[in-house]
Design a protein around this motif. Structure first.
Motif, PDB file in Angstrom:
ATOM      1  N   LEU A  18      -4.496  33.978 -29.408  1.00 21.35           N
ATOM      2  CA  LEU A  18      -4.309  32.522 -29.651  1.00 21.35           C
ATOM      3  C   LEU A  18      -3.044  31.845 -28.859  1.00 21.35           C
ATOM      4  O   LEU A  18      -2.122  32.511 -28.473  1.00 21.35           O
ATOM      5  CB  LEU A  18      -3.934  32.816 -31.252  1.00 21.35           C
ATOM      6  CG  LEU A  18      -4.804  33.761 -32.049  1.00 21.35           C
ATOM      7  CD1 LEU A  18      -4.403  33.646 -33.508  1.00 21.35           C
ATOM      8  CD2 LEU A  18      -6.274  33.141 -32.122  1.00 21.35           C
ATOM      9  N   TRP A  53      -5.378  25.955 -37.467  1.00 25.51           N
ATOM     10  CA  TRP A  53      -6.442  26.993 -37.481  1.00 25.51           C
ATOM     11  C   TRP A  53      -7.519  26.220 -37.958  1.00 25.51           C
ATOM     12  O   TRP A  53      -8.756  26.218 -37.536  1.00 25.51           O
ATOM     13  CB  TRP A  53      -5.943  28.084 -38.356  1.00 25.51           C
ATOM     14  CG  TRP A  53      -6.954  29.321 -38.558  1.00 25.51           C
ATOM     15  CD1 TRP A  53      -7.692  29.844 -39.422  1.00 25.51           C
ATOM     16  CD2 TRP A  53      -7.297  30.149 -37.329  1.00 25.51           C
ATOM     17  NE1 TRP A  53      -8.522  30.656 -39.027  1.00 25.51           N
ATOM     18  CE2 TRP A  53      -8.140  30.924 -37.741  1.00 25.51           C
ATOM     19  CE3 TRP A  53      -6.740  30.131 -35.821  1.00 25.51           C
ATOM     20  CZ2 TRP A  53      -8.725  31.838 -36.678  1.00 25.51           C
ATOM     21  CZ3 TRP A  53      -7.581  31.089 -34.945  1.00 25.51           C
ATOM     22  CH2 TRP A  53      -8.248  32.030 -35.375  1.00 25.51           C
ATOM     23  N   HIS A  75      -8.671  24.490 -34.943  1.00 23.88           N
ATOM     24  CA  HIS A  75      -9.094  25.298 -33.972  1.00 23.88           C
ATOM     25  C   HIS A  75     -10.439  25.922 -34.474  1.00 23.88           C
ATOM     26  O   HIS A  75     -11.093  26.127 -33.410  1.00 23.88           O
ATOM     27  CB  HIS A  75      -7.971  26.407 -33.977  1.00 23.88           C
ATOM     28  CG  HIS A  75      -8.164  27.460 -32.968  1.00 23.88           C
ATOM     29  ND1 HIS A  75      -8.975  28.473 -33.058  1.00 23.88           N
ATOM     30  CD2 HIS A  75      -7.419  27.684 -31.625  1.00 23.88           C
ATOM     31  CE1 HIS A  75      -8.841  29.284 -31.905  1.00 23.88           C
ATOM     32  NE2 HIS A  75      -8.209  28.576 -31.119  1.00 23.88           N
ATOM     33  N   GLU A  76     -10.639  26.334 -35.467  1.00 21.55           N
ATOM     34  CA  GLU A  76     -11.909  26.999 -35.995  1.00 21.55           C
ATOM     35  C   GLU A  76     -12.832  25.885 -36.624  1.00 21.55           C
ATOM     36  O   GLU A  76     -14.068  26.153 -36.722  1.00 21.55           O
ATOM     37  CB  GLU A  76     -11.556  27.979 -36.902  1.00 21.55           C
ATOM     38  CG  GLU A  76     -10.763  28.945 -36.528  1.00 21.55           C
ATOM     39  CD  GLU A  76     -11.436  30.036 -35.384  1.00 21.55           C
ATOM     40  OE1 GLU A  76     -12.251  30.545 -35.745  1.00 21.55           O
ATOM     41  OE2 GLU A  76     -11.289  29.960 -34.450  1.00 21.55           O
ATOM     42  N   LEU A 130      -6.885  33.066 -41.350  1.00 18.02           N
ATOM     43  CA  LEU A 130      -5.992  33.177 -40.529  1.00 18.02           C
ATOM     44  C   LEU A 130      -5.348  34.435 -40.745  1.00 18.02           C
ATOM     45  O   LEU A 130      -4.931  35.280 -39.650  1.00 18.02           O
ATOM     46  CB  LEU A 130      -5.105  31.944 -40.580  1.00 18.02           C
ATOM     47  CG  LEU A 130      -3.812  31.900 -39.581  1.00 18.02           C
ATOM     48  CD1 LEU A 130      -4.331  32.045 -38.040  1.00 18.02           C
ATOM     49  CD2 LEU A 130      -2.983  30.767 -39.911  1.00 18.02           C
TER      50      LEU A 130
END
Length: 341
Positions: free
Chosen positions: A157, A177, A180-181, A196
């Motif tokens: 990451l 996150w 990011h996701e 996470l």
């Protein structure tokens, strides 16, 4: 001159001890600087538009007639710890036009805070939680220290946002996150935090003592307490492009860079970084035989980190499997959080 006046003059001329930097003293200096610089309306604009802070109250707005200027400041900053107040004070000094004497008070407090240690330069790269092969890095721009992962990026990451001046919280990681996701905005922060946590935990493999430390810290996030510093696992500190096995095959004696990864890192502010290491016997022994060489490398790297401004704390693997280990670790984190307030 009378005896009384003589002693009074002597004590007046003595250098004043440095002002203790605490949440109380810094908050007071911030309040005085803003109260005596801005009107009530301008003060609301500064917080809302220039500092981009959200008003925390739901029942009353900052325009409420009962709120004084001091009330507005206290409400905007309610519950703030020292690192966050320091970050606000830096912005006031750098961005606002504050009267000279009041600005001097803030500058003195910030200088005293900076004397307390910490890392002098901001974090530029945060690569962590690798759960597979080592990433391969190149310098995309050596002048600006821009790096790029060209292989195995899927296993680690990379936090690609600026580290906030008041530290990297679990809430910061959750929002990162989310993007990011690709989680939708309607997904609760708690659900994203659980996802996470699982991903970060996976980077520890089957290391039971590291998992124990990580899981015990995670209990501090319960009941939505996400605005506390995150415990970040497996953070790259140095990077050696060659593996140790490749160096041994080439006749070299290991990596020239000790401790390429830190077990855990906590960023209490942009300056104050705490490293946690969990020591199994591989840190100081070859098999069951004590190794002065390994031990020497370990303490040498500790010294280098401390001189660079990091704080380093070690847990022995053996103490984490004893009775009472959970209580011991919880008390350590309580004391550490209090020390960093």
């Amino acid at each position: 001159m009378s005896e009384f006046n003589l002693f009074e003059a002597i004590f007046t001329d003595l250098p004043k001890p440095p002002t203790k930097v605490s949440s109380r003293t810094l908050r007071s200096a911030i309040e005085e600087a803003l109260i005596h610089t801005y009107t009530r309306n301008d003060l609301e604009t500064v917080f809302a538009e220039e500092f981009r802070l959200s008003w925390p109250e739901t029942e009353r707005q900052p325009t409420h007639a009962d709120y004084s200027k001091r009330d507005v400041i206290k409400t905007y900053t309610a519950g703030w710890g020292l690192p966050r107040l320091v970050a606000l004070a830096r912005r006031i000094v750098a961005e606002l036009e504050v009267a000279g004497g009041l600005l001097d008070d803030l500058t003195v407090l910030l200088a005293e805070y900076d004397r307390g240690g910490g890392v002098g330069t901001p974090a530029k790269n945060l690569i962590f939680a690798a759960n597979g092969p080592k990433p391969e890095l190149v310098l995309r721009d050596a002048v600006n220290n821009d790096i790029e992962i060209v292989r195995n990026s899927e296993y680690c990451l990379v936090y690609d946002q600026p580290i906030p001046a008041d530290g990297l919280t679990f809430s910061n990681l959750i929002e990162w996150w989310r993007h990011h996701e690709g989680f939708e905005d309607v997904i609760p922060a708690r659900d994203i935090g659980v996802d996470l946590h699982k991903r970060l935990r996976a980077s520890l493999g089957n290391n039971q003592v590291e998992l124990r430390v990580f899981d015990l810290y995670a209990t501090r996030y319960r009941d939505g307490q996400f605005d506390i510093p995150a415990l970040i696992p497996q953070v790259y500190l140095h990077f050696d492009p060659a593996t140790q096995s490749a160096r041994r095959s080439a006749g070299q004696t290991g990596s020239p860079l000790a401790r390429q990864r830190m077990d855990f890192l906590i960023l209490f502010s942009s300056r104050h970084r705490v490293v946690l290491e969990v020591d199994g016997k591989q840190h100081y022994a070859n098999g069951d035989t004590a190794s002065p060489t390994l031990y020497g490398e370990m303490v040498s790297e500790d010294r280098r980190l401390r001189l660079s401004g990091y704080e380093v704390y070690r847990f022995g693997g053996a103490e984490l499997v004893r009775d009472g280990a959970d209580k011991m670790v919880a008390e350590f984190f309580d004391q550490l959080a209090e020390r960093m307030r």
